[in-house]
Design an enzyme around this catalytic site. Sequence first.
Site, PDB file in Angstrom:
ATOM      1  N   TRP A  27     -33.097 -55.868  -6.199  1.00  0.00           N
ATOM      2  CA  TRP A  27     -32.361 -55.222  -5.105  1.00  0.00           C
ATOM      3  C   TRP A  27     -32.131 -53.758  -5.482  1.00  0.00           C
ATOM      4  O   TRP A  27     -31.880 -53.445  -6.646  1.00  0.00           O
ATOM      5  CB  TRP A  27     -30.986 -55.881  -4.935  1.00  0.00           C
ATOM      6  CG  TRP A  27     -30.964 -57.007  -3.941  1.00  0.00           C
ATOM      7  CD1 TRP A  27     -31.557 -58.220  -4.062  1.00  0.00           C
ATOM      8  CD2 TRP A  27     -30.290 -57.012  -2.675  1.00  0.00           C
ATOM      9  NE1 TRP A  27     -31.300 -58.990  -2.968  1.00  0.00           N
ATOM     10  CE2 TRP A  27     -30.517 -58.279  -2.090  1.00  0.00           C
ATOM     11  CE3 TRP A  27     -29.510 -56.087  -1.983  1.00  0.00           C
ATOM     12  CZ2 TRP A  27     -30.000 -58.644  -0.849  1.00  0.00           C
ATOM     13  CZ3 TRP A  27     -28.992 -56.450  -0.749  1.00  0.00           C
ATOM     14  CH2 TRP A  27     -29.243 -57.695  -0.194  1.00  0.00           C
ATOM     15  N   SER A  61     -28.750 -59.466  -8.346  1.00  0.00           N
ATOM     16  CA  SER A  61     -27.825 -59.469  -9.487  1.00  0.00           C
ATOM     17  C   SER A  61     -27.193 -60.832  -9.727  1.00  0.00           C
ATOM     18  O   SER A  61     -26.881 -61.197 -10.864  1.00  0.00           O
ATOM     19  CB  SER A  61     -26.726 -58.430  -9.260  1.00  0.00           C
ATOM     20  OG  SER A  61     -27.289 -57.149  -9.251  1.00  0.00           O
ATOM     21  N   TYR A  62     -26.979 -61.564  -8.650  1.00  0.00           N
ATOM     22  CA  TYR A  62     -26.370 -62.896  -8.800  1.00  0.00           C
ATOM     23  C   TYR A  62     -27.223 -63.792  -9.703  1.00  0.00           C
ATOM     24  O   TYR A  62     -26.702 -64.687 -10.369  1.00  0.00           O
ATOM     25  CB  TYR A  62     -26.202 -63.525  -7.412  1.00  0.00           C
ATOM     26  CG  TYR A  62     -25.499 -64.855  -7.425  1.00  0.00           C
ATOM     27  CD1 TYR A  62     -24.111 -64.923  -7.514  1.00  0.00           C
ATOM     28  CD2 TYR A  62     -26.223 -66.045  -7.345  1.00  0.00           C
ATOM     29  CE1 TYR A  62     -23.462 -66.149  -7.525  1.00  0.00           C
ATOM     30  CE2 TYR A  62     -25.587 -67.272  -7.360  1.00  0.00           C
ATOM     31  CZ  TYR A  62     -24.203 -67.320  -7.450  1.00  0.00           C
ATOM     32  OH  TYR A  62     -23.569 -68.534  -7.470  1.00  0.00           O
ATOM     33  N   LEU A  91     -25.197 -53.345  -7.640  1.00  0.00           N
ATOM     34  CA  LEU A  91     -24.488 -53.908  -6.486  1.00  0.00           C
ATOM     35  C   LEU A  91     -23.857 -52.768  -5.706  1.00  0.00           C
ATOM     36  O   LEU A  91     -23.187 -51.907  -6.286  1.00  0.00           O
ATOM     37  CB  LEU A  91     -23.412 -54.874  -6.964  1.00  0.00           C
ATOM     38  CG  LEU A  91     -23.947 -56.200  -7.523  1.00  0.00           C
ATOM     39  CD1 LEU A  91     -22.921 -56.882  -8.401  1.00  0.00           C
ATOM     40  CD2 LEU A  91     -24.377 -57.116  -6.380  1.00  0.00           C
ATOM     41  N   ILE A  92     -24.098 -52.760  -4.404  1.00  0.00           N
ATOM     42  CA  ILE A  92     -23.519 -51.711  -3.555  1.00  0.00           C
ATOM     43  C   ILE A  92     -22.717 -52.381  -2.452  1.00  0.00           C
ATOM     44  O   ILE A  92     -23.213 -53.277  -1.748  1.00  0.00           O
ATOM     45  CB  ILE A  92     -24.615 -50.809  -2.958  1.00  0.00           C
ATOM     46  CG1 ILE A  92     -25.418 -50.146  -4.092  1.00  0.00           C
ATOM     47  CG2 ILE A  92     -23.999 -49.730  -2.053  1.00  0.00           C
ATOM     48  CD1 ILE A  92     -26.595 -49.293  -3.647  1.00  0.00           C
ATOM     49  N   THR A  96     -19.034 -56.944   4.020  1.00  0.00           N
ATOM     50  CA  THR A  96     -18.376 -58.236   3.827  1.00  0.00           C
ATOM     51  C   THR A  96     -17.832 -58.322   2.395  1.00  0.00           C
ATOM     52  O   THR A  96     -17.900 -57.351   1.646  1.00  0.00           O
ATOM     53  CB  THR A  96     -19.352 -59.399   4.069  1.00  0.00           C
ATOM     54  OG1 THR A  96     -20.291 -59.432   2.977  1.00  0.00           O
ATOM     55  CG2 THR A  96     -20.123 -59.233   5.369  1.00  0.00           C
ATOM     56  N   HIS A  98     -19.188 -60.065   0.114  1.00  0.00           N
ATOM     57  CA  HIS A  98     -20.345 -60.374  -0.729  1.00  0.00           C
ATOM     58  C   HIS A  98     -20.290 -59.621  -2.068  1.00  0.00           C
ATOM     59  O   HIS A  98     -20.419 -60.204  -3.144  1.00  0.00           O
ATOM     60  CB  HIS A  98     -21.577 -59.966   0.089  1.00  0.00           C
ATOM     61  CG  HIS A  98     -22.903 -60.280  -0.509  1.00  0.00           C
ATOM     62  ND1 HIS A  98     -23.484 -61.517  -0.424  1.00  0.00           N
ATOM     63  CD2 HIS A  98     -23.779 -59.496  -1.173  1.00  0.00           C
ATOM     64  CE1 HIS A  98     -24.673 -61.473  -1.004  1.00  0.00           C
ATOM     65  NE2 HIS A  98     -24.865 -60.261  -1.480  1.00  0.00           N
ATOM     66  N   PHE A 123     -23.894 -54.920 -20.756  1.00  0.00           N
ATOM     67  CA  PHE A 123     -23.459 -54.962 -19.348  1.00  0.00           C
ATOM     68  C   PHE A 123     -24.147 -53.846 -18.552  1.00  0.00           C
ATOM     69  O   PHE A 123     -23.642 -52.733 -18.451  1.00  0.00           O
ATOM     70  CB  PHE A 123     -21.940 -54.826 -19.284  1.00  0.00           C
ATOM     71  CG  PHE A 123     -21.385 -55.019 -17.890  1.00  0.00           C
ATOM     72  CD1 PHE A 123     -21.621 -56.188 -17.192  1.00  0.00           C
ATOM     73  CD2 PHE A 123     -20.633 -54.024 -17.278  1.00  0.00           C
ATOM     74  CE1 PHE A 123     -21.122 -56.374 -15.907  1.00  0.00           C
ATOM     75  CE2 PHE A 123     -20.121 -54.201 -15.998  1.00  0.00           C
ATOM     76  CZ  PHE A 123     -20.366 -55.374 -15.311  1.00  0.00           C
ATOM     77  N   ARG A 137     -25.208 -42.462 -10.811  1.00  0.00           N
ATOM     78  CA  ARG A 137     -25.123 -43.138 -12.106  1.00  0.00           C
ATOM     79  C   ARG A 137     -26.485 -43.510 -12.678  1.00  0.00           C
ATOM     80  O   ARG A 137     -26.586 -43.906 -13.844  1.00  0.00           O
ATOM     81  CB  ARG A 137     -24.205 -44.365 -11.979  1.00  0.00           C
ATOM     82  CG  ARG A 137     -22.741 -43.939 -11.974  1.00  0.00           C
ATOM     83  CD  ARG A 137     -21.813 -44.864 -11.273  1.00  0.00           C
ATOM     84  NE  ARG A 137     -20.457 -44.326 -11.279  1.00  0.00           N
ATOM     85  CZ  ARG A 137     -20.023 -43.342 -10.454  1.00  0.00           C
ATOM     86  NH1 ARG A 137     -20.844 -42.796  -9.558  1.00  0.00           N
ATOM     87  NH2 ARG A 137     -18.789 -42.885 -10.538  1.00  0.00           N
TER      88      ARG A 137
HETATM   89  N1  LIG Z   1     -26.111 -57.199  -2.099  1.00  0.00           N
HETATM   90  C1  LIG Z   1     -26.730 -57.149  -3.299  1.00  0.00           C
HETATM   91  C2  LIG Z   1     -27.352 -58.280  -3.844  1.00  0.00           C
HETATM   92  N2  LIG Z   1     -27.368 -59.449  -3.146  1.00  0.00           N
HETATM   93  C3  LIG Z   1     -28.277 -60.531  -3.428  1.00  0.00           C
HETATM   94  C4  LIG Z   1     -27.744 -61.537  -4.432  1.00  0.00           C
HETATM   95  O1  LIG Z   1     -27.622 -60.935  -5.710  1.00  0.00           O
HETATM   96  C5  LIG Z   1     -28.661 -62.739  -4.567  1.00  0.00           C
HETATM   97  O2  LIG Z   1     -29.937 -62.332  -4.959  1.00  0.00           O
HETATM   98  C6  LIG Z   1     -28.809 -63.551  -3.274  1.00  0.00           C
HETATM   99  O3  LIG Z   1     -27.561 -63.882  -2.753  1.00  0.00           O
HETATM  100  C7  LIG Z   1     -29.586 -64.859  -3.556  1.00  0.00           C
HETATM  101  O4  LIG Z   1     -28.906 -65.686  -4.489  1.00  0.00           O
HETATM  102  N3  LIG Z   1     -27.937 -58.204  -5.057  1.00  0.00           N
HETATM  103  C8  LIG Z   1     -27.952 -57.040  -5.772  1.00  0.00           C
HETATM  104  O5  LIG Z   1     -28.488 -56.990  -6.901  1.00  0.00           O
HETATM  105  N4  LIG Z   1     -27.357 -55.924  -5.235  1.00  0.00           N
HETATM  106  C9  LIG Z   1     -26.749 -55.949  -4.031  1.00  0.00           C
HETATM  107  O6  LIG Z   1     -26.203 -54.879  -3.599  1.00  0.00           O
HETATM  108  C1  LIG Z   2     -26.798 -60.282   1.552  1.00  0.00           C
HETATM  109  C2  LIG Z   2     -25.768 -60.888   2.440  1.00  0.00           C
HETATM  110  O1  LIG Z   2     -25.499 -62.059   2.383  1.00  0.00           O
HETATM  111  C3  LIG Z   2     -25.068 -60.007   3.417  1.00  0.00           C
HETATM  112  O2  LIG Z   2     -24.671 -60.705   4.539  1.00  0.00           O
HETATM  113  C4  LIG Z   2     -23.901 -59.293   2.790  1.00  0.00           C
HETATM  114  O3  LIG Z   2     -23.480 -58.280   3.655  1.00  0.00           O
HETATM  115  P1  LIG Z   2     -22.794 -56.974   3.136  1.00  0.00           P
HETATM  116  O4  LIG Z   2     -23.656 -56.410   2.016  1.00  0.00           O
HETATM  117  O5  LIG Z   2     -22.708 -56.062   4.313  1.00  0.00           O
HETATM  118  O6  LIG Z   2     -21.431 -57.323   2.625  1.00  0.00           O
END
Ligand SMILES: Nc1c(NC[C@H](O)[C@H](O)[C@H](O)CO)[nH]c(=O)[nH]c1=O
Ligand SMILES: CC(=O)[C@@H](O)COP(=O)(O)O
Length: 169
Positions: A27, A61-62, A91-92, A96, A98, A123, A137
């Site tokens: 991502w 990242s998750y 992560l940005i 929501t 999320h 980290f 960054r």
């Molecule tokens: N929103 C961002 C994500 N979202 C995706 C999750 O990390 C994951 O891949 C998905 O939910 C499937 O399990 N990941 C990032 O690395 N950065 C983001 O900003």
């Molecule tokens: C990747 C998602 O599940 C998404 O719905 C999250 O939305 P947001 O990044 O606007 O919080």
Amino acid sequence: MAVKGLGQLDKEYDGSKLRVGIIHARWNRVIIDALVDGAIKRMLSLGVKEENIIVETVPGSYELPYGSKRFIDAQKKKGEPLDVVIPIGVLIKGSTMHFEYISDSTTHALMNLQDKVHIPVIFGLLTCLTEEQALARAGIDEAHSMHNHGEDWGAAAVEMATKFGPNAF
Ligand SMILES: Nc1c(NC[C@H](O)[C@H](O)[C@H](O)CO)[nH]c(=O)[nH]c1=O
Ligand SMILES: CC(=O)[C@@H](O)COP(=O)(O)O
């Protein structure tokens, strides 16, 4: 003079015997690529051999904590164990919750991973409120307002592996 950041290391390090794993999310790829690049360049400057830097990816990242665990296990099983791993993600904040959930859970999981794998886990996760913060960054905003934080992660990896890695003492 910049105040923030790792700055100079506490001593000279020789990373020539270290094996380092980088596992990065895909991502926000432009930012990720700059951070990975920064980490690799810094480690090369500290003597880590290019062939001893192993790069793996996960979707987001998750996936970094579990991906890191399996990556470390796989390298060990191949007889090529890692001395340290650098999970890298960006992560940005969106609109929501999320961002908050992934930032918090991933941070805790990466911290706790160290006690399971017995190697240092650096980290390398940016948790940014805006895209501009993330670009800065990674050292790639137009103003070049900050240094590339990947460089700090590369330096931290060499220091931690040398001082506290599996072959440190
Ligand atoms: N929103 C961002 C994500 N979202 C995706 C999750 O990390 C994951 O891949 C998905 O939910 C499937 O399990 N990941 C990032 O690395 N950065 C983001 O900003
Ligand atoms: C990747 C998602 O599940 C998404 O719905 C999250 O939305 P947001 O990044 O606007 O919080």
